[in-house]
Scaffold this motif. Structure first.
Motif, PDB file in Angstrom:
ATOM      1  N   PRO A  90       0.798  -1.233   0.000  1.00 29.94           N
ATOM      2  CA  PRO A  90       0.000   0.000   0.000  1.00 29.94           C
ATOM      3  C   PRO A  90       0.831   1.284   0.000  1.00 29.94           C
ATOM      4  N   GLU A  91       2.035   1.251  -0.542  1.00 34.56           N
ATOM      5  CA  GLU A  91       2.879   2.446  -0.557  1.00 34.56           C
ATOM      6  C   GLU A  91       2.282   3.526  -1.464  1.00 34.56           C
ATOM      7  N   ASN A  92       2.872   4.724  -1.402  1.00 30.04           N
ATOM      8  CA  ASN A  92       2.361   5.839  -2.203  1.00 30.04           C
ATOM      9  C   ASN A  92       2.291   5.491  -3.680  1.00 30.04           C
ATOM     10  N   ALA A  93       3.294   4.781  -4.176  1.00 29.87           N
ATOM     11  CA  ALA A  93       3.363   4.402  -5.590  1.00 29.87           C
ATOM     12  C   ALA A  93       4.167   3.116  -5.702  1.00 29.87           C
ATOM     13  N   GLY A  94       3.952   2.391  -6.790  1.00 23.67           N
ATOM     14  CA  GLY A  94       4.788   1.236  -7.067  1.00 23.67           C
ATOM     15  C   GLY A  94       6.116   1.687  -7.652  1.00 23.67           C
ATOM     16  N   VAL A  95       7.199   1.055  -7.249  1.00 21.38           N
ATOM     17  CA  VAL A  95       8.531   1.401  -7.746  1.00 21.38           C
ATOM     18  C   VAL A  95       9.203   0.127  -8.251  1.00 21.38           C
ATOM     19  N   VAL A  96       9.762   0.200  -9.467  1.00 20.63           N
ATOM     20  CA  VAL A  96      10.405  -0.949 -10.103  1.00 20.63           C
ATOM     21  C   VAL A  96      11.798  -0.552 -10.565  1.00 20.63           C
ATOM     22  N   ARG A  97      12.757  -1.401 -10.287  1.00 23.74           N
ATOM     23  CA  ARG A  97      14.143  -1.206 -10.735  1.00 23.74           C
ATOM     24  C   ARG A  97      14.249  -1.585 -12.211  1.00 23.74           C
ATOM     25  N   ILE A  98      14.883  -0.725 -12.989  1.00 26.62           N
ATOM     26  CA  ILE A  98      15.087  -0.990 -14.415  1.00 26.62           C
ATOM     27  C   ILE A  98      16.508  -1.461 -14.687  1.00 26.62           C
ATOM     28  N   THR A 140     -15.215  14.471  -9.099  1.00 28.68           N
ATOM     29  CA  THR A 140     -15.521  14.766 -10.495  1.00 28.68           C
ATOM     30  C   THR A 140     -17.011  14.983 -10.698  1.00 28.68           C
ATOM     31  N   ARG A 141     -17.825  14.311  -9.898  1.00 26.78           N
ATOM     32  CA  ARG A 141     -19.272  14.551  -9.979  1.00 26.78           C
ATOM     33  C   ARG A 141     -19.598  15.984  -9.584  1.00 26.78           C
ATOM     34  N   LEU A 142     -18.893  16.519  -8.588  1.00 23.83           N
ATOM     35  CA  LEU A 142     -19.158  17.874  -8.113  1.00 23.83           C
ATOM     36  C   LEU A 142     -18.572  18.933  -9.038  1.00 23.83           C
ATOM     37  N   ASP A 143     -17.458  18.615  -9.688  1.00 20.00           N
ATOM     38  CA  ASP A 143     -16.813  19.567 -10.600  1.00 20.00           C
ATOM     39  C   ASP A 143     -15.892  18.781 -11.528  1.00 20.00           C
ATOM     40  N   PRO A 144     -16.351  18.431 -12.739  1.00 21.99           N
ATOM     41  CA  PRO A 144     -15.554  17.571 -13.623  1.00 21.99           C
ATOM     42  C   PRO A 144     -14.188  18.147 -13.974  1.00 21.99           C
ATOM     43  N   TYR A 145     -14.102  19.439 -14.210  1.00 22.50           N
ATOM     44  CA  TYR A 145     -12.818  20.058 -14.558  1.00 22.50           C
ATOM     45  C   TYR A 145     -11.827  19.888 -13.402  1.00 22.50           C
ATOM     46  N   SER A 146     -12.255  20.271 -12.199  1.00 24.78           N
ATOM     47  CA  SER A 146     -11.380  20.149 -11.032  1.00 24.78           C
ATOM     48  C   SER A 146     -11.152  18.689 -10.664  1.00 24.78           C
ATOM     49  N   GLY A 147     -12.195  17.845 -10.804  1.00 24.61           N
ATOM     50  CA  GLY A 147     -12.055  16.443 -10.433  1.00 24.61           C
ATOM     51  C   GLY A 147     -10.955  15.741 -11.204  1.00 24.61           C
ATOM     52  N   ALA A 148     -10.871  16.009 -12.511  1.00 23.76           N
ATOM     53  CA  ALA A 148      -9.809  15.409 -13.320  1.00 23.76           C
ATOM     54  C   ALA A 148      -8.446  15.915 -12.863  1.00 23.76           C
ATOM     55  N   GLN A 149      -8.350  17.198 -12.569  1.00 20.47           N
ATOM     56  CA  GLN A 149      -7.073  17.751 -12.117  1.00 20.47           C
ATOM     57  C   GLN A 149      -6.702  17.246 -10.730  1.00 20.47           C
ATOM     58  N   LEU A 150      -7.699  16.991  -9.884  1.00 21.00           N
ATOM     59  CA  LEU A 150      -7.402  16.447  -8.557  1.00 21.00           C
ATOM     60  C   LEU A 150      -6.878  15.016  -8.655  1.00 21.00           C
ATOM     61  N   ALA A 151      -7.425  14.219  -9.572  1.00 24.24           N
ATOM     62  CA  ALA A 151      -6.897  12.871  -9.792  1.00 24.24           C
ATOM     63  C   ALA A 151      -5.465  12.936 -10.312  1.00 24.24           C
ATOM     64  N   LEU A 152      -5.233  13.850 -11.257  1.00 24.43           N
ATOM     65  CA  LEU A 152      -3.881  14.044 -11.791  1.00 24.43           C
ATOM     66  C   LEU A 152      -2.916  14.481 -10.697  1.00 24.43           C
ATOM     67  N   SER A 153      -3.323  15.450  -9.888  1.00 24.63           N
ATOM     68  CA  SER A 153      -2.405  15.976  -8.877  1.00 24.63           C
ATOM     69  C   SER A 153      -2.120  14.945  -7.799  1.00 24.63           C
ATOM     70  N   GLU A 154      -3.118  14.093  -7.473  1.00 26.44           N
ATOM     71  CA  GLU A 154      -2.840  13.056  -6.468  1.00 26.44           C
ATOM     72  C   GLU A 154      -1.827  12.037  -6.988  1.00 26.44           C
ATOM     73  N   ALA A 155      -2.004  11.597  -8.232  1.00 27.14           N
ATOM     74  CA  ALA A 155      -1.041  10.645  -8.791  1.00 27.14           C
ATOM     75  C   ALA A 155       0.340  11.284  -8.917  1.00 27.14           C
ATOM     76  N   PHE A 156       0.388  12.535  -9.320  1.00 26.60           N
ATOM     77  CA  PHE A 156       1.629  13.305  -9.418  1.00 26.60           C
ATOM     78  C   PHE A 156       2.316  13.374  -8.048  1.00 26.60           C
ATOM     79  N   ARG A 157       1.531  13.666  -7.013  1.00 30.63           N
ATOM     80  CA  ARG A 157       2.047  13.785  -5.643  1.00 30.63           C
ATOM     81  C   ARG A 157       2.513  12.432  -5.110  1.00 30.63           C
ATOM     82  N   ASN A 158       1.777  11.372  -5.427  1.00 27.21           N
ATOM     83  CA  ASN A 158       2.171  10.036  -4.978  1.00 27.21           C
ATOM     84  C   ASN A 158       3.531   9.631  -5.528  1.00 27.21           C
ATOM     85  N   VAL A 159       3.735   9.896  -6.809  1.00 20.39           N
ATOM     86  CA  VAL A 159       5.008   9.551  -7.442  1.00 20.39           C
ATOM     87  C   VAL A 159       6.148  10.353  -6.817  1.00 20.39           C
TER      88      VAL A 159
END
Length: 764
Positions: free
Chosen positions: A460-468, A487-506
């Motif tokens: 359950p870590e922030n992101a998966g990490v793989v050695r190349i 996204t139901r409450l605000d589709p424009y912001s909802g998409a950006q919030l999903a993006l920013s969470e994945a960005f932050r996790n990495v």
């Protein structure tokens, strides 16, 4: 629908076209409307044969042609940030990015939602198999998978039918392939009842010079179908299941669900890699949605422009299949390659050594026609580009859903908040044991996370990490995130919030975010409210990627996710890939060092619209989601990457669903160490707000001043939270009378019991 240019009608000697013109053709049953059918007749200058109709119906389906989404998806290219890291962009089977040292990575996420409802095990299993073949077709070795799963309420009968089968299918196929499952998410919400979302991601690695393309150049080159035999499974899957809503008759669609064989796919992976290594392939395409129809039309359209195929030579598992069924079959574990005549013999030798059936079924031509014969008669004679690239394009009506204003005005401010330490304590435990935030060990324990030996971090870590690369430590991080309530409450912001969470996790692992893939799950495109949600979400994602400087490399659109007339919450699932120069410098979320100083990076605001607190405690959805702050996300990521690289922090965990409360719960339980926390301001807001651009870190002793200076330089607020240690989570803060006091203390054993009991109970 956009008008089509005049086309060459080709020959008038198509044998089956002479069938009685009075006999109605089943274009409606195949998912086409009257206008689309008439356009096919215009293109051909005659009545289509049943085989030609089959090709156009699947290639012009929503799933294959993106006919309702294409006008919006163009933004990903138009707004793409300039980067020299993108080696292959949208339009191919998967995007490819340069990660340095001559290495390239390809990754993509796709949906298998509808098949997974009809037949959970095979639907999920073949979803994994299909995305793996997309990665194979780029010339890469698949190295890991991820999954994003969404179900109805955890205790609903439908969830208890679907959930075990889906999890078993994801694990059964991936484990059999020997691919680690390194992360993802499992979410429960009433809107997904009878319409689960099963999104699968695969990532692969190759050298720059090994990239393959889906093209068929060179007249005289041979077209080879190799892999599993063609059977009746999956017939109509692309045009029927992926373009239909669910009702009481959905279970009758079981024959349209593909059946997978992971052991054949494992042989196919190794066979393809050997074929690539000997430079035996001119072009290659996997057979997924639309099967032979898709592979032949797309290869021909992207190459010299023509192909002649003898359908009699297609190896069949069921000899009773008609040509239309052969063309529409979505039998799994199949690939199609274009090979020069002088290399066919060696190609066949390698396939035989891997026990992979392989047959020459056609020849590349320069006629700009796709011609197919069956039992001596011509049954297909079409311009392949019209099926592959010139399908209908709809600019569908858009308007906000009628209830959006009511939803947004129904703020969580009217909900009763915990007012003392006991109520705060109870709320922490409620959230920790709620379906979306509880431990998903029951799910992830069914996946092999460490096979192949290169998994550095997994759920359950922030992101998966793989050695190349073993010598340099070069590696990648991947996160897959989405939030349908936002996204139901605000589709424009909802998409950006999903993006920013994945960005932050990495970034929380120490990786530099580099590229994006997406799977956009929405209701019917024929509903103006759904199309408005889709258009706004795409615009938000395109704008967000442009600001963050990370391109969208490809993805998938899944429409018609609804039961009857009720759509799911709009759910864009976003995958972000980042690069580790040396994975040995990564950090995880586990608190393990007694006495370590804990700090909070970022600003906390009072933001509860669409929050887990409102959802879990009151079943409430309303207000506005957290404010998007991409500037703050960029600044936070720069601090995290630099601080982890320089060894200033030993632990990092982003704040998202459930706020600081859930971050503390996960870090304490993951490391087996408690924490003593002092909150500033309103303790309810401090614990449960879901403000973005925040992370909790453990600071290396003696590095406090350097971290503070780094944060100040980047404009990132930093405040001390407390220290790690003991076997309890103890929280001090402002009491009801405004004085500082210990608000509550929860033993780790009680916290763990609350966090781990939920899912096995519901899934048994």
């Amino acid at each position: 629908m956009e008008a089509s240019a005049p086309v060459d009608h080709g020959t008038d000697t198509v044998a089956i076209a002479a069938a009685s013109p009075e006999r109605p053709q089943p274009f409606v049953e195949l998912g086409m409307n009257e206008e689309e059918y008439q356009r096919v007749r215009h293109i051909l200058g005659r009545r289509p044969t049943s085989s030609e109709l089959a090709i156009y119906s699947v290639m012009w389906s929503e799933h294959c042609s993106y006919k309702s989404s294409k006008v919006h998806l163009r933004q990903f290219g138009e707004k793409a940030p300039k980067t020299d890291k993108l080696l292959v962009g949208m339009g191919e089977n998967a995007g490819v990015v340069d990660i340095g040292q001559g290495w390239a990575v390809t990754f993509k996420v796709e949906s298998h939602n509808h098949p997974s409802y009809v037949e959970p095990y095979q639907g999920a299993a073949t979803g994994v198999g299909g995305i793996v073949r997309d990665i194979m077709s780029m010339g890469a070795r698949p190295i890991a998978v991820m999954d994003s799963l969404r179900f109805g309420p955890a205790d609903a009968p439908d969830t208890q039918r679907v959930l075990p089968g889906v999890v078993a299918g994801v694990g059964g196929y991936g484990n059999s392939l020997g691919l680690p499952n390194i992360g993802g998410e499992t979410v429960f919400d009433a809107c997904y009842e009878q319409n689960p979302l099963v999104n699968a991601l695969c990532v692969g690695v190759m050298k720059h010079e090994d990239i393959q393309r889906a093209i068929a150049p060179g007249p005289g080159n041979q077209v080879i179908l190799f892999g599993a035999l063609t059977g009746p499974d999956g017939i109509g899957g692309a045009s029927v299941l992926a373009s239909a809503t669910f009702d009481d008759e959905s279970h009758q669609k079981r024959p349209s669900v593909q059946v997978g064989d992971p052991f054949m796919e494992k042989l196919l992976i190794e066979c393809c890699l050997e074929l690539f290594s000997e430079d035996l392939v001119v072009g290659i395409q996997d057979l997924g949605a639309a099967g032979v129809s898709c592979a032949t039309t797309e290869l021909a359209a992207a190459g010299t422009g023509g192909m002649h195929v003898d359908l009699d030579t297609v190896p069949l598992r069921d000899q009773t299949l008609r040509p239309e069924e052969i063309l529409m079959s979505e039998s799994q574990e199949r690939m199609m390659a274009v090979v020069s005549p002088d290399k066919v013999e060696r190609f066949m030798e390698i396939c035989a050594r891997w026990e992979i059936p392989a047959t020459v079924i056609g020849t590349v031509t320069d006629t700009r026609r796709l011609v197919m014969t069956w039992r001596g008669e011509t049954i297909v004679d079409i311009p392949p580009v019209t099926a592959a690239d010139e399908g209908p394009v709809y600019n569908r009506p858009l308007e906000p859903p009628q209830d959006l204003g009511t939803l947004q005005s129904d703020t969580p401010g009217r909900l009763t908040r915990p007012s003392n330490g006991d109520e705060l304590r109870r709320t922490v435990l409620w959230l920790a044991g709620s379906p979306n935030l509880a431990s998903k060990t029951w799910v992830t324990s069914q996946y092999d996370r460490y096979v192949l030996g290169n998994t550095v971090m997994a759920m359950p870590e922030n992101a998966g990490v793989v050695r190349i690369d073993d010598e340099s430590g070069l590696g990648i991080a991947l996160s897959l995130d989405g939030n349908g309530r936002y996204t139901r409450l605000d589709p424009y912001s909802g998409a950006q919030l999903a993006l920013s969470e994945a960005f932050r996790n990495v970034a929380s692992t120490g990786a530099r975010p580099l590229a994006v893939t997406n799977c956009l799950n929405f209701g019917s495109p024929e509903d103006p409210g759904v199309m408005w949600q889709f258009a706004r979400a795409v615009e938000g994602l395109a704008d967000g990627c442009q600001y963050l400087g990370i391109p969208v490399t490809g993805g998938n659109v899944s429409f018609y996710n609804q039961t009857g007339t009720t759509p799911i919450n709009p759910t864009p699932v976003i995958g972000v890939l980042g690069v580790h120069d040396d994975v040995r410098r990564r950090v995880n979320m586990s608190l393990t060092s007694d006495g370590a100083t804990l700090a909070l990076l970022g600003e906390t605001r009072e933001e509860f619209g669409g929050s887990e607190w409102a959802h879990v405690v009151y079943g409430h959805l309303g207000g506005l989601p957290p404010l998007v702050d991409l500037k703050a996300e960029t600044a936070l990521a720069s601090v995290l990457v630099a601080a982890i690289r320089d060894g200033l922090v030993t632990v990092a965990h982003d704040l998202s669903d459930g706020g600081l409360s859930q971050t503390l719960v996960e870090s304490c339980l993951r490391g087996g160490l408690g924490a003593r926390i002092t909150l500033q301001g309103d303790p309810f807001v401090a614990l449960f707000s879901e403000s973005v651009a925040r992370a909790m870190v453990a600071v290396r002793p003696g590095a406090e001043a350097r971290l503070a200076a780094l944060c100040e330089s980047a404009g990132v607020p930093v405040s001390q939270l407390g220290v790690a240690g003991g076997d309890t989570l103890s929280v001090t803060g402002r009491g009801p009378e405004g004085d500082q006091q210990e608000l509550f203390s929860i033993g780790l054993s009680e916290l763990r019991e609350a966090n781990e009991r939920m899912l096995p109970t519901y899934a048994d």
